[in-house]
Design a protein around this motif. Sequence first.
Motif, PDB file in Angstrom:
ATOM      1  N   LEU A  80       0.859  -1.185   0.000  1.00 16.96           N
ATOM      2  CA  LEU A  80       0.000   0.000   0.000  1.00 16.96           C
ATOM      3  C   LEU A  80       0.893   1.231   0.000  1.00 16.96           C
ATOM      4  O   LEU A  80       2.031   1.185   0.495  1.00 16.96           O
ATOM      5  N   GLY A  81       0.381   2.363  -0.501  1.00 15.59           N
ATOM      6  CA  GLY A  81       1.197   3.558  -0.429  1.00 15.59           C
ATOM      7  C   GLY A  81       0.573   4.765  -1.080  1.00 15.59           C
ATOM      8  O   GLY A  81      -0.415   4.673  -1.817  1.00 15.59           O
ATOM      9  N   ASN A  82       1.162   5.917  -0.786  1.00 11.66           N
ATOM     10  CA  ASN A  82       0.875   7.175  -1.468  1.00 11.66           C
ATOM     11  C   ASN A  82       2.145   8.021  -1.415  1.00 11.66           C
ATOM     12  O   ASN A  82       3.217   7.502  -1.095  1.00 11.66           O
ATOM     13  N   ASP A  84       3.003  10.168   0.713  1.00 12.57           N
ATOM     14  CA  ASP A  84       3.427  10.433   2.089  1.00 12.57           C
ATOM     15  C   ASP A  84       3.991   9.210   2.782  1.00 12.57           C
ATOM     16  O   ASP A  84       4.966   9.296   3.532  1.00 12.57           O
ATOM     17  N   VAL A  85       3.345   8.052   2.594  1.00 10.41           N
ATOM     18  CA  VAL A  85       3.711   6.841   3.319  1.00 10.41           C
ATOM     19  C   VAL A  85       3.688   5.639   2.388  1.00 10.41           C
ATOM     20  O   VAL A  85       2.992   5.637   1.365  1.00 10.41           O
ATOM     21  N   ARG A  86       4.458   4.616   2.756  1.00 10.72           N
ATOM     22  CA  ARG A  86       4.452   3.350   2.037  1.00 10.72           C
ATOM     23  C   ARG A  86       4.492   2.232   3.063  1.00 10.72           C
ATOM     24  O   ARG A  86       5.257   2.294   4.025  1.00 10.72           O
ATOM     25  N   LEU A  87       3.651   1.205   2.876  1.00  8.41           N
ATOM     26  CA  LEU A  87       3.594   0.073   3.787  1.00  8.41           C
ATOM     27  C   LEU A  87       4.075  -1.176   3.070  1.00  8.41           C
ATOM     28  O   LEU A  87       3.665  -1.456   1.944  1.00  8.41           O
ATOM     29  N   SER A  88       4.950  -1.925   3.761  1.00  5.59           N
ATOM     30  CA  SER A  88       5.562  -3.107   3.167  1.00  5.59           C
ATOM     31  C   SER A  88       5.601  -4.230   4.190  1.00  5.59           C
ATOM     32  O   SER A  88       5.463  -4.013   5.398  1.00  5.59           O
ATOM     33  N   VAL A  89       5.839  -5.439   3.680  1.00  4.48           N
ATOM     34  CA  VAL A  89       6.041  -6.624   4.514  1.00  4.48           C
ATOM     35  C   VAL A  89       7.455  -7.139   4.286  1.00  4.48           C
ATOM     36  O   VAL A  89       7.913  -7.240   3.139  1.00  4.48           O
ATOM     37  N   SER A  90       8.153  -7.460   5.378  1.00  6.05           N
ATOM     38  CA  SER A  90       9.452  -8.124   5.315  1.00  6.05           C
ATOM     39  C   SER A  90       9.339  -9.457   6.028  1.00  6.05           C
ATOM     40  O   SER A  90       8.754  -9.537   7.114  1.00  6.05           O
ATOM     41  N   ARG A  91       9.901 -10.505   5.435  1.00  8.36           N
ATOM     42  CA  ARG A  91       9.863 -11.840   6.053  1.00  8.36           C
ATOM     43  C   ARG A  91      11.278 -12.402   6.187  1.00  8.36           C
ATOM     44  O   ARG A  91      11.469 -13.617   6.223  1.00  8.36           O
ATOM     45  N   ARG A  92      12.263 -11.550   6.310  1.00 11.61           N
ATOM     46  CA  ARG A  92      13.670 -11.927   6.258  1.00 11.61           C
ATOM     47  C   ARG A  92      14.017 -13.020   7.270  1.00 11.61           C
ATOM     48  O   ARG A  92      13.880 -12.817   8.475  1.00 11.61           O
ATOM     49  N   PRO A  93      14.528 -14.204   6.815  1.00 12.28           N
ATOM     50  CA  PRO A  93      14.935 -15.253   7.748  1.00 12.28           C
ATOM     51  C   PRO A  93      16.414 -15.223   8.109  1.00 12.28           C
ATOM     52  O   PRO A  93      16.842 -15.953   9.006  1.00 12.28           O
ATOM     53  N   ALA A  94      17.195 -14.399   7.420  1.00 15.08           N
ATOM     54  CA  ALA A  94      18.655 -14.381   7.611  1.00 15.08           C
ATOM     55  C   ALA A  94      19.128 -12.933   7.690  1.00 15.08           C
ATOM     56  O   ALA A  94      18.474 -12.016   7.184  1.00 15.08           O
ATOM     57  N   PRO A  95      20.298 -12.710   8.314  1.00 18.44           N
ATOM     58  CA  PRO A  95      20.816 -11.337   8.409  1.00 18.44           C
ATOM     59  C   PRO A  95      21.059 -10.714   7.050  1.00 18.44           C
ATOM     60  O   PRO A  95      21.387 -11.396   6.071  1.00 18.44           O
ATOM     61  N   THR A 308      -6.624  -4.547   6.935  1.00 21.87           N
ATOM     62  CA  THR A 308      -7.753  -3.973   6.211  1.00 21.87           C
ATOM     63  C   THR A 308      -7.431  -2.528   5.842  1.00 21.87           C
ATOM     64  O   THR A 308      -6.620  -1.867   6.491  1.00 21.87           O
ATOM     65  N   LEU A 309      -8.078  -2.051   4.797  1.00 22.20           N
ATOM     66  CA  LEU A 309      -7.991  -0.661   4.376  1.00 22.20           C
ATOM     67  C   LEU A 309      -9.394  -0.172   4.093  1.00 22.20           C
ATOM     68  O   LEU A 309     -10.097  -0.734   3.235  1.00 22.20           O
ATOM     69  N   HIS A 310      -9.823   0.856   4.836  1.00 28.55           N
ATOM     70  CA  HIS A 310     -11.143   1.439   4.636  1.00 28.55           C
ATOM     71  C   HIS A 310     -10.950   2.861   4.099  1.00 28.55           C
ATOM     72  O   HIS A 310     -10.515   3.748   4.832  1.00 28.55           O
ATOM     73  N   PRO A 311     -11.267   3.080   2.825  1.00 27.82           N
ATOM     74  CA  PRO A 311     -11.018   4.386   2.216  1.00 27.82           C
ATOM     75  C   PRO A 311     -12.082   5.419   2.578  1.00 27.82           C
ATOM     76  O   PRO A 311     -13.192   5.066   2.987  1.00 27.82           O
ATOM     77  N   ARG A 312     -11.716   6.683   2.424  1.00 33.59           N
ATOM     78  CA  ARG A 312     -12.644   7.776   2.712  1.00 33.59           C
ATOM     79  C   ARG A 312     -13.868   7.676   1.806  1.00 33.59           C
ATOM     80  O   ARG A 312     -13.789   7.196   0.669  1.00 33.59           O
ATOM     81  N   GLY A 313     -14.997   8.108   2.357  1.00 31.31           N
ATOM     82  CA  GLY A 313     -16.229   8.128   1.575  1.00 31.31           C
ATOM     83  C   GLY A 313     -17.078   6.889   1.740  1.00 31.31           C
ATOM     84  O   GLY A 313     -18.277   6.912   1.424  1.00 31.31           O
ATOM     85  N   ILE A 314     -16.485   5.784   2.210  1.00 31.06           N
ATOM     86  CA  ILE A 314     -17.228   4.536   2.422  1.00 31.06           C
ATOM     87  C   ILE A 314     -17.292   4.269   3.912  1.00 31.06           C
ATOM     88  O   ILE A 314     -16.268   4.268   4.601  1.00 31.06           O
ATOM     89  N   PRO A 344      -5.231   9.812  -0.103  1.00 29.15           N
ATOM     90  CA  PRO A 344      -5.702   8.466  -0.468  1.00 29.15           C
ATOM     91  C   PRO A 344      -4.558   7.463  -0.565  1.00 29.15           C
ATOM     92  O   PRO A 344      -3.525   7.727  -1.178  1.00 29.15           O
ATOM     93  N   ILE A 345      -4.763   6.301   0.056  1.00 26.16           N
ATOM     94  CA  ILE A 345      -3.771   5.228   0.049  1.00 26.16           C
ATOM     95  C   ILE A 345      -4.128   4.250  -1.065  1.00 26.16           C
ATOM     96  O   ILE A 345      -5.254   3.732  -1.117  1.00 26.16           O
ATOM     97  N   ARG A 346      -3.192   3.993  -1.950  1.00 23.75           N
ATOM     98  CA  ARG A 346      -3.433   3.130  -3.098  1.00 23.75           C
ATOM     99  C   ARG A 346      -3.014   1.690  -2.799  1.00 23.75           C
ATOM    100  O   ARG A 346      -2.029   1.460  -2.090  1.00 23.75           O
ATOM    101  N   VAL A 347      -3.757   0.746  -3.367  1.00 25.31           N
ATOM    102  CA  VAL A 347      -3.379  -0.662  -3.286  1.00 25.31           C
ATOM    103  C   VAL A 347      -2.347  -0.932  -4.370  1.00 25.31           C
ATOM    104  O   VAL A 347      -2.599  -0.714  -5.559  1.00 25.31           O
ATOM    105  N   LEU A 348      -1.164  -1.373  -3.957  1.00 31.51           N
ATOM    106  CA  LEU A 348      -0.087  -1.657  -4.904  1.00 31.51           C
ATOM    107  C   LEU A 348      -0.152  -3.108  -5.367  1.00 31.51           C
ATOM    108  O   LEU A 348      -0.959  -3.908  -4.866  1.00 31.51           O
ATOM    109  N   GLU A 349       0.704  -3.456  -6.294  1.00 28.53           N
ATOM    110  CA  GLU A 349       0.679  -4.811  -6.857  1.00 28.53           C
ATOM    111  C   GLU A 349       0.846  -5.876  -5.781  1.00 28.53           C
ATOM    112  O   GLU A 349       0.189  -6.924  -5.813  1.00 28.53           O
ATOM    113  N   GLY A 350       1.712  -5.611  -4.802  1.00 30.30           N
ATOM    114  CA  GLY A 350       1.913  -6.578  -3.723  1.00 30.30           C
ATOM    115  C   GLY A 350       0.670  -6.790  -2.887  1.00 30.30           C
ATOM    116  O   GLY A 350       0.472  -7.873  -2.318  1.00 30.30           O
ATOM    117  N   GLY A 351      -0.188  -5.779  -2.780  1.00 28.92           N
ATOM    118  CA  GLY A 351      -1.444  -5.927  -2.053  1.00 28.92           C
ATOM    119  C   GLY A 351      -2.513  -6.617  -2.873  1.00 28.92           C
ATOM    120  O   GLY A 351      -3.306  -7.417  -2.350  1.00 28.92           O
TER     121      GLY A 351
END
Length: 365
Positions: A80-82, A84-95, A308-314, A344-351
């Motif tokens: 997710l992102g715009n 101003d901000v970007r949200l990501s997931v990291s699952r790193r198992p090693a340094p 979850t992501l609840h956008p403005r207006g809904i 507005p926060i956009r759903v990116l390809e990873g989402g």
Amino acid sequence: MYPLKKGKVPNQAHVGIPEGTFEEEHGRKGFFGKTAHLYHAHPPTGWIRFEGSLRPHKFDLNEAKPSDLTDPRGVPLPFLGNADVRLSVSRRPAPMPYYCRNADWDELWFVHRGQGTVETDFGPLPFERGDYLVIPRAVTYRMVPESTDNFFLLVESKGEFEQPEKGLIGQHALYDPGVIVVPEPAPQLDDNREWEVRILADGEYSSVFYPWNPIDVVGWKGDLTAWKINLRDIRPVMSHRAHLPPSVHTTFVTSGAVVCSFVPRPLEEDADALRVPFFHRNTDYDEFLFYHDGDFFSRDNIRAGMATLHPRGIHHGPHPKALANQRQKTHTDEYAVMLDGLNPIRVLEGGQAVEDPDYWRSWQG
């Protein structure tokens, strides 16, 4: 200014809601601006279909596959992102086999699973489940997990992550600044091999190489540093007589967004008080919620690691079962991280890859 009152309304918001009505809060500036409370004959989430792209979203981030899950040189997966901000997931198992320096964003890491250490210019910060790790822009750091099963929620911001203004409730409310952990210098002066520092600047990675470990700071002073706080150290603001808005749970503020933490707390004791989140339509903010642990009472079919992501207006608010059963609960036992985005926060390809397209139907019972 005394608010106007017309028609069938209670004297106070969230208390003594008229029989057979559903309260909606229509507010501005998040929960800090002008507000109207509307009393509907039907739940505002009682829709039967959607047309267009505007709808509620749900993501199972347990299914996200960032490149750092299988490649030590991989990176987190933005979902997710715009601007101003970007949200990501990291699952790193090693340094990390390199050091990282983000010149584009300030970083806030939330540890959903795992433990280890983040090595920084200022010294090492050990991390564990439930930690928030604040990494200011352009700090050199390296994630060194101790286990192979790790799950981080990464929030990147164009502004610094600051502590909220606490006003009348005082500086020791929400969390005492004394619980904040900052690193002690631990220079690695005997590590004389080649080290890469990977730098993100203007959206592109570059690398600079040194014949020694770049963590060679022997001392530091000032009011800019990496730091951390754990969810267990957050003491929520509560009222036993009225349901409080999410803004009272603010943990960090940054340009274009606020980050809130929901931790277990007693529910309202007053027999007339609402015990579940009130319906609202997010007039000026998009609302993101990451579910960390516990029983997510106000949502059906939600488990840890989902978002979850609840956008403005809904509208959004409690699911029908939670609304009907709110008197059967005496406390919440959930842990969650919320981010309200000003733009507005956009759903990116990873989402898109891990989204449940039928989430909007979940309010139909």
